[in-house]
Design an enzyme around this catalytic site. Structure first.
Site, short mmCIF file in Angstrom:
data_model
loop_
_atom_site.label_atom_id
_atom_site.label_comp_id
_atom_site.label_asym_id
_atom_site.label_seq_id
_atom_site.Cartn_x
_atom_site.Cartn_y
_atom_site.Cartn_z
N ASP A 469 0.91 -1.10 0.22
CA ASP A 469 -0.11 -0.10 0.01
C ASP A 469 0.82 1.16 0.04
O ASP A 469 2.24 1.31 0.30
CB ASP A 469 -0.87 -0.24 1.37
CG ASP A 469 -1.85 1.30 1.48
OD1 ASP A 469 -2.30 1.60 0.09
OD2 ASP A 469 -1.96 1.57 2.54
N THR A 471 -0.26 4.73 1.30
CA THR A 471 -0.57 5.52 2.33
C THR A 471 -0.31 4.97 3.60
O THR A 471 -1.07 4.17 3.98
CB THR A 471 -1.99 6.47 2.12
OG1 THR A 471 -2.17 6.87 1.01
CG2 THR A 471 -2.14 7.24 3.19
N ARG A 1030 -5.86 4.18 -8.11
CA ARG A 1030 -7.25 4.08 -7.89
C ARG A 1030 -7.79 2.71 -7.97
O ARG A 1030 -8.89 2.43 -8.44
CB ARG A 1030 -7.95 4.73 -9.09
CG ARG A 1030 -7.68 6.14 -9.18
CD ARG A 1030 -8.40 6.87 -8.33
NE ARG A 1030 -8.24 8.46 -8.47
CZ ARG A 1030 -8.34 9.38 -7.49
NH1 ARG A 1030 -8.68 9.20 -6.21
NH2 ARG A 1030 -8.31 10.50 -7.60
N ASP A 1056 -1.16 -1.06 6.14
CA ASP A 1056 -1.37 -0.36 7.41
C ASP A 1056 -3.07 -0.24 7.83
O ASP A 1056 -3.44 -0.03 9.01
CB ASP A 1056 -0.77 1.03 7.67
CG ASP A 1056 -1.38 2.11 6.97
OD1 ASP A 1056 -1.96 2.00 5.59
OD2 ASP A 1056 -1.69 3.30 7.28
N ASN A 1059 -8.30 -1.27 4.60
CA ASN A 1059 -8.63 -1.66 3.12
C ASN A 1059 -7.50 -2.48 2.66
O ASN A 1059 -7.51 -2.84 1.37
CB ASN A 1059 -8.61 -0.25 2.45
CG ASN A 1059 -7.28 0.39 2.54
OD1 ASN A 1059 -6.65 0.65 3.55
ND2 ASN A 1059 -6.94 1.41 1.69
#
Length: 1371
Positions: A469, A471, A1030, A1056, A1059
């Site tokens: 991921d 972010t 996206r 983290d 999602n």
């Protein structure tokens, strides 16, 4: 004995299976649980919608919102029809108490029993479980076989020893674990809470285990919830209860729960005996984010129930004096217990390879036994009436058949029964070393490494693909407001940018922030939130009071002096925003009556309206919980309007703002609607439970029917305020405002709310149906909150529906991803199309610029609803809220219908900086041959910028971009790009080409279709890196599974947030980062770290060590077993293949079980083929794990050949040394056994790369133990080896010098080839520091390693000098 136990275990397991079927596997209600991708749930029935794999949002309409009458009375909506099982709950001591026993029959009590065994069932059940292993069944078969007289090889008791030892060791471990669970169950069940008692007609203390479904439970602040309860009453006048879910998902931010509609405004607590309502809800399930049902009152009126009405077991009541709830799920039927799966168990790649080699060992065993059986038959056929045989009429063929089974028993040690136990012990040791590594400790978070999966440590050394991921994983996830665009005008916030460049993270995190205090629930602060919110008082003050001087927290510090790092998303970097001077000047026009009443041509009233709406939208459209440690919990109770002291001035202001959403309204009281500001103020102050007398400092004015409370000290002069901002620092907040603490669920929301405070647009309080905000010049406004449409991954946006505090219109404020919001924007009647087009184009240009700078973008929009339009939508939305069947789908459709034809207000750019050492970590991982993919939901430009900053995209790389709208276009583009990379790949062989692939979410969805998966993978595997932007959580998991299954590679997923849970669970190894977004990723992971940089050492060092250690130890186990078994096999050629042995049975059994069992454990835990520094400086060493070079089939067979050679030497050297002598069989076997032991122990010394004093103690101790046992056995054993008698044999050997000479010669000859091979390979870690440095430098030069191609120095993550060559094709 064992056959009886085995049969008994089968019978007992059947008896106790039903008792255990309802129990949680491991853990209790207070353990952290994992909610992720689940199979079909028990209790989910046809006709009930299964929730999507992502977290289902909690849709809510505040209690103040009107309800639809179409669902009341006897009318039933289709959603109320239960096609499957359901649960009916009534009050235990209510009006229907006569029906209680019938209705609740079969419901579980609240006592939990997570133990597997009882004192009676432990032995049979544990045996049954252990005999599920094929190796244990195999040795049980040998035990039973040895009881057959015609094939008996040893004494029956001796054959049982290996199996008994293994079973006892595992049983002892299982017993300790089960006893620990028993003690924890007892502690949990003995907790006390207040439950309503019908006999005493009051709440009494009762143990958790005695609570039943239908009981009324009274909980106070900081109490843990004992069962799943529907919230019926809260001491909060707004019917709100705040809970902390850290025990469930690790998130410390407070969650808000709501009393059922119609019950929140009761002045007194709910009376259990008068509770005549029935609750119909879904059967128990494990979905933490969904609860569906309804409450039917006595008058047949039904009210829908949803997740906001449910208090989950093991959560903690916070910031609420008291609550009352009715239990709907208890014990093992609670959602927490159904989610409690305990430690994760996966099957490692090495373990699967191990099973194959055990089958090969079995084939070798059968070959040896078959050879012995044939040889025995031939030998008997060649004998003619031998005097040493007693004729029994057995034919040579039948005797050979019997001998086959006898040899199975004799050679049983070829199958390593102790290997499984040894592997478990070694893995526990490896996990201990990993968790003890101080390099993984993060002082800021006080967290270290967590190993949650116990049996896949070796897989860390074989990872080929990493899916990350962005972010919070590659970046800090500490969002800082950077810049914004409003009405097409950009406000760059240059002063704020310079502040961020000068900011040093380590200095800020260590400083104390006197303006905030933690509201996180740490054990040391449990009572702090109660005292600060007056939880012990009978009522809560409605006005904001100053904190008393000298009040101290539990740690002896004055309140308000806790460090800023204790509050999530509230560091000084996030809070300290310097306003843009131009935007501040325009917004402060509202603060001056002269500016409002004068016509100034240079001012654009439309722009000012946009600015006001923009800040109002950001302040309102969030789920931030407002609290203050120095102040009682604020209630929405006043509207302070400062200079605008009449509705006439407000009307004048908004008439000048000529935009539709600010239509004028009448101030006539006769024409004012029921929810107008005047009537709202009257209703607000008329409620006895919501208001208290005003403080003497307040001045109450009556202006044309609107009651306004205006504190005199709040009237500032504009110039004084501007000077105050400069003096006060970045935020420019007043002391009273600084006391506020924002508990946000996401860092984006926290960053935006802190940014609005910098402009004096402050979020003061939030209740279930109102929000108290403050705007410059307008003072504090109570905004009526009608509905909340929360953010979800499908819509990618969030909306709130409010009653505008000034215009009294119904207004929708929406914020979300720019790719979604821009599509929903539409022109409005009466507004210039040219103006709207200009705003849209300029905003889009600003968004693109933000993305190129690596900023996270967000769009803000609004919409004004007519009353008729709102009424029609409200009926549909209320119907969707109260339905059970297809509820989520109906709510999504309702939200889509509302969020259309929006007016674009502006956009924001939020900075999320890279974590430290991310570029170096990615470079090292790629140097180790690991493919790194980034799966993110951000914009394409943002993702590319971050990829460039972190080193994924190098200046020399070619960028391949896929943006397609159709399947055909996507297929054509994939084939074209495959040809592009094929030419570069041909020149580099199997190495990835200098290309990076970037694909957006829509194209990724097309590429994941069955027909395009193959070309997509063909293109992706030839690229150096892949970025999927996206992408949704579902797409992330689909990509991981596709690569894992189609390419057959070892994958690792790291993230983290919630999602990322799905892809973490799909990957071979899931790594969670304990960051800013709670602990859901950590709870679902196999390993948890605090920073992305730790992944480098976890894989390159510990992963490499764990894999090589376990592989070498496993091969060593096979080696020593084969080497020793071959000794027995060679002897058969000299004993007529009779199954006899040249050593006593005890020595034969204990040789592998005791004498050579400890050294392999030390070998598997402590051996290092290279130091940590070498492994990190030379990542290429990690590539050996990709191809399983430490444990290849060829390596296995080479080890078998080595064992074969050494067995030949160990047997025939003593044989020829004693040839022609008159020694006995046992006298010949003693030097053979001794030589084999010395060879096996010294073999490990040669193979070991690390030798410590501990190795010396274990190796010497094993040899001494052998000799001591041999002497004691020889001196004391008379009948323990019937019919033979080894008494005194070994003692005589120990006195013979020839014995020592034979052992030394045999050992040297057996180890000479292995020693020669090992000496030819130099070990770098044994060299001196200077020699190591030169060797590493030469090796890096030979491998083409150079300096990192990208160096990031900018504080905001802006890549300097990174200009890739784009090969972008958009279709």
């Amino acid at each position: 004995m064992f056959p009886v136990f085995f049969c008994l275990s089968i019978f007992t397991h059947t008896h106790f299976r039903n008792r255990l079927s309802h129990r949680g596997s491991r853990g209790t209600g207070a353990y952290p649980v994992t909610q992720g991708v689940r199979p079909e749930r028990e209790g989910t029935h046809p006709g009930w919608d299964a929730s999507p794999p992502q977290s289902t949002p909690s849709w809510s309409s505040p209690t103040g919102a009107p309800t639809s009458k179409s669902i009341s009375g006897n009318q039933d909506c289709p959603g109320h029809k239960f096609p499957g099982k359901r649960r009916t709950v009534i009050a235990r001591y209510g009006p229907y108490k006569d029906e209680y026993c019938t209705i609740t029959k079969g419901y579980h009590g609240n006592g939990i029993h997570t133990t597997k065994y009882t004192l009676v069932s432990f032995i049979p059940m544990n045996l049954f479980e252990q005999f599920h292993r094929a190796a244990n069944l195999y040795f049980l078969f040998l035990v039973l076989l040895n009881w057959v007289p015609v094939v008996e090889a040893f004494q029956k008791e001796i054959t049982m020893i290996p199996l008994v030892v293994v079973l006892c060791v595992i049983a002892f471990k299982d017993a300790l674990e089960d006893y620990r669970r028993y003690r924890f169950d007892k502690m949990i069940n003995s907790k006390v809470t207040k439950v309503y008692c019908g006999k005493q007609r009051q709440y009494v203390d009762q143990h958790w285990k005695d609570i039943c479904v239908g009981d009324f439970v009274y909980l106070s602040c900081n109490e843990i919830i004992p069962a799943d309860m529907v919230l019926l009453h809260s001491s909060n006048p707004d019917g709100i209860c705040r809970i902390e879910t850290a025990n469930l998902d690790g998130e410390t931010n407070l969650k808000q729960k709501q009393v059922i509609k119609g019950l929140a405004w009761q002045d007194a607590e709910v009376s259990p005996e008068a509770f005549a309502s029935r609750i119909e809800c879904e059967s128990p399930n494990d979905d933490l984010n969904r609860f569906r049902g309804f409450m039917e009152h006595a008058n047949k009126t039904r009210v829908g129930l949803h997740n906001e009405n449910l208090l989950l077991r093991s959560c903690t009541i916070r910031n609420t004096e008291s609550v009352v709830g009715i239990v709907v799920y208890a014990g093992h039927e609670t959602k927490a217990m159904k989610n409690n799966s305990g430690p994760r168990y996966k099957r490692s790649k090495l373990e699967r390879r191990l099973n194959t080699d055990i089958l090969w060992s079995l084939v070798l065993l059968l070959f040896m036994c078959l050879t012995a059986a044939i040889g025995h038959g031939i030998w008997l056929s060649g004998l003619k009436n031998p005097p040493f045989l007693i004729p029994d009429g057995t034919s040579p063929a039948l005797a050979g058949f019997y001998l086959f089974w006898t040899m199975i028993i004799v050679l049983q040690v070829l199958i390593p029964i102790s290997l499984y136990v040894s592997i478990e012990i070694v893995k526990l040791g490896q996990i201990y070393l990993i968790q003890s590594d101080v390099d993984f400790y993060d002082e800021k978070q006080a967290l270290g490494m967590q190993c949650r999966a116990l049996n896949i440590t070796e897989d860390l050394g074989q990872i080929q693909y990493i899916f990350s991921d962005k972010t919070g994983t590659l970046t800090e996830n500490k969002m800082v407001f950077r810049r914004c665009s409003i009405a097409g005008v950009e406000y760059p916030h240059e002063d704020n940018s310079r502040r961020l460049e000068m900011y040093q993270a380590q200095d800020c995190d260590s400083e104390l922030d006197p303006s905030s205090i933690t509201v996180k629930s740490k054990s040391s602060l449990l009572s702090l939130s109660c005292r600060s919110l007056n939880c012990n008082q009978s009522s809560t003050s409605l006005h904001l009071l100053a904190a008393s001087d000298g009040e101290m927290d539990l740690q002896g510090k004055p309140l308000g002096t806790t460090g800023c790092h204790d509050v999530a998303f509230s560091s000084r970097t996030e809070k300290g925003v310097i306003p843009d001077p131009q935007l501040l000047l325009k917004l402060n026009q509202l603060s001056s009556a002269e500016l409002l009443l004068q016509d100034r041509p240079e001012d654009d009233p439309q722009e000012t309206a946009y600015i006001v709406d923009f800040f109002l939208a950001i302040t309102l459209c969030n789920t931030v919980v407002v609290s203050s440690p120095r102040l009682p919990e604020p209630q929405v109770s006043c509207c302070s309007l400062g200079f605008l002291q009449s509705l006439e001035s407000m009307k004048l202001l908004f008439q000048r703002f000529s935009v539709p959403q600010f239509a004028s309204f009448s101030t006539s009281r006769s024409n004012a609607p029921a929810d107008s500001p005047s009537s709202f103020a009257q209703k607000l102050f008329s409620r006895g439970s919501l208001s208290t007398p005003a403080t003497p400092q307040d001045k109450v004015e009556e202006t044309k029917g609107l009651q306004i409370t205006a504190p005199m000290e709040w009237i500032p002069e504009m110039d004084d305020h501007a000077r105050g901002v400069a003096k006060a620092g970045p935020c420019g907040l007043e002391a009273e405002s600084e006391a506020l603490v924002y508990a946000a669920e996401s860092p984006d929301e926290a960053a935006l709310v802190h940014a609005t405070r910098a402009y004096r647009c402050t979020l003061w309080a939030r209740s279930s149906n109102q929000v108290l905000v403050e705007l410059p010049g307008l003072g504090r406004l109570a905004v009526n909150l009608l509905h909340i449409l929360p953010f979800d991954s499908f819509r990618k946006r969030m909306s709130v529906v409010v009653r505008h505090p000034l215009t009294n219109q119904v207004v929708v404020y929406t914020k979300g991803a720019d790719s979604v919001i821009i599509k929903l924007v539409a022109p409005l009647a009466g507004v210039s199309i040219f103006l709207l087009k200009h705003i849209r184009e300029q905003t889009q240009r600003h968004l693109d610029n933000y993305a190129r700078e690596g900023l996270r973008t967000l769009c803000v929009a609004t919409k004004v609803l007519e009353e008729t339009e709102y009424s029609m939508w409200l009926k549909k939305h209320t119907f969707a809220e109260t339905c059970i069947e297809n509820r989520e789908k109906l709510l999504l459709e309702s939200a889509d219908e509302l969020e259309t034809n929006l007016t674009l207000l502006g956009a924001t750019g939020i900075l999320d900086r890279l974590q430290e050492d991310v570029p170096e970590t990615i470079e090292a991982l790629q140097g180790a041959g690991i493919h790194v993919w980034v799966l993110t939901g951000d914009k394409q430009e943002t993702a590319v910028n971050i990829a460039c900053s972190c080193g994924l995209l190098r200046p020399s790389d070619k960028l391949l971009t896929i943006n397609c709208d159709s399947k055909d276009a996507c297929e054509a583009l994939l084939l074209k790009l495959i040809r592009v990379v094929a030419e570069a790949s041909d020149s580099k062989g199997d190495e990835p080409s200098g290309h990076m692939l970037v694909i957006d979410g829509q194209s990724l969805e097309l590429a994941l279709e069955d027909s395009l998966q193959e070309p997509f993978l063909d293109l992706a595997k030839h690229c150096r890196a892949v970025v999927c932007c996206r992408s949704t959580p579902l797409q992330k998991s689909q990509v991981v599974r596709l690569v894992q299954d189609r390419l057959g590679v070892m994958t690792l997923a790291i993230g983290d947030g919630a999602n990322d849970v799905s892809m973490i669970q799909v990957a071979n190894i899931g790594v969670g980062i304990s960051g800013q977004e709670g602990m859901q990723a950590v709870m679902s992971s196999d390993f948890a770290i605090s920073r992305f940089k730790h992944l480098r050492k976890l894989l390159l060092v510990h992963g490499h060590w764990c894999y090589t250690r376990l592989a070498n130890m496993t091969l060593y186990f096979f080696y020593k077993n084969v080497a020793y078994v071959n000794l027995l096999f060679w002897y058969q050629f000299y004993c007529g293949f009779s199954g006899s042995t040249m050593t006593n049975y005890w020595m034969l059994i204990f040789f592998n079980l005791l004498f050579t069992s400890a050294p392999p454990l030390l070998y598997g835990i402590l051996d290092r083929d290279a130091s940590a520094d070498i492994l990190q400086q030379l990542p290429v060493l990690y590539r050996a794990g990709h191809f399983s070079q430490a444990y290849l089939p060829s390596t296995f067979w080479c080890t078998m050949l080595d064992a074969l050679y050494q067995s030949l030497v160990c047997f025939f050297v003593p044989y020829f040394a004693y040839s022609g002598s008159d020694i006995s069989i046992f006298s010949f076997g003693t030097p053979v056994n001794t030589s084999a032991l010395l060879v096996i122990l010294l073999q490990q010394v040669i193979q070991s790369h690390t030798l410590t004093w501990l190795h010396g103690v274990v190796l010497v101790g094993s040899a001494l133990f052998y000799f001591v046992f041999m002497l004691v056995f020889s001196a004391t054993c008379v009948t323990c080896n019937s019919p033979s008698n080894p008494l005194g044999v070994d003692i005589r050997h120990m006195q013979d010098p020839q014995f020592y000479c034979v052992c030394v010669l045999t050992t040297v000859l057996a180890l000479l080839p292995r020693y020669s091979t090992a000496s030819s390979h130099a070990h770098m870690h044994r060299l001196g520091p200077e020699e190591q440095r030169r060797g590493i430098q030469n090796w890096r030069t030979a491998l083409g390693y150079g300096e990192p191609s990208i160096t990031v120095t900018a504080a905001d993550g802006d890549p300097r000098g990174c200009h890739p060559n784009p090969v972008s094709i958009n279709s």
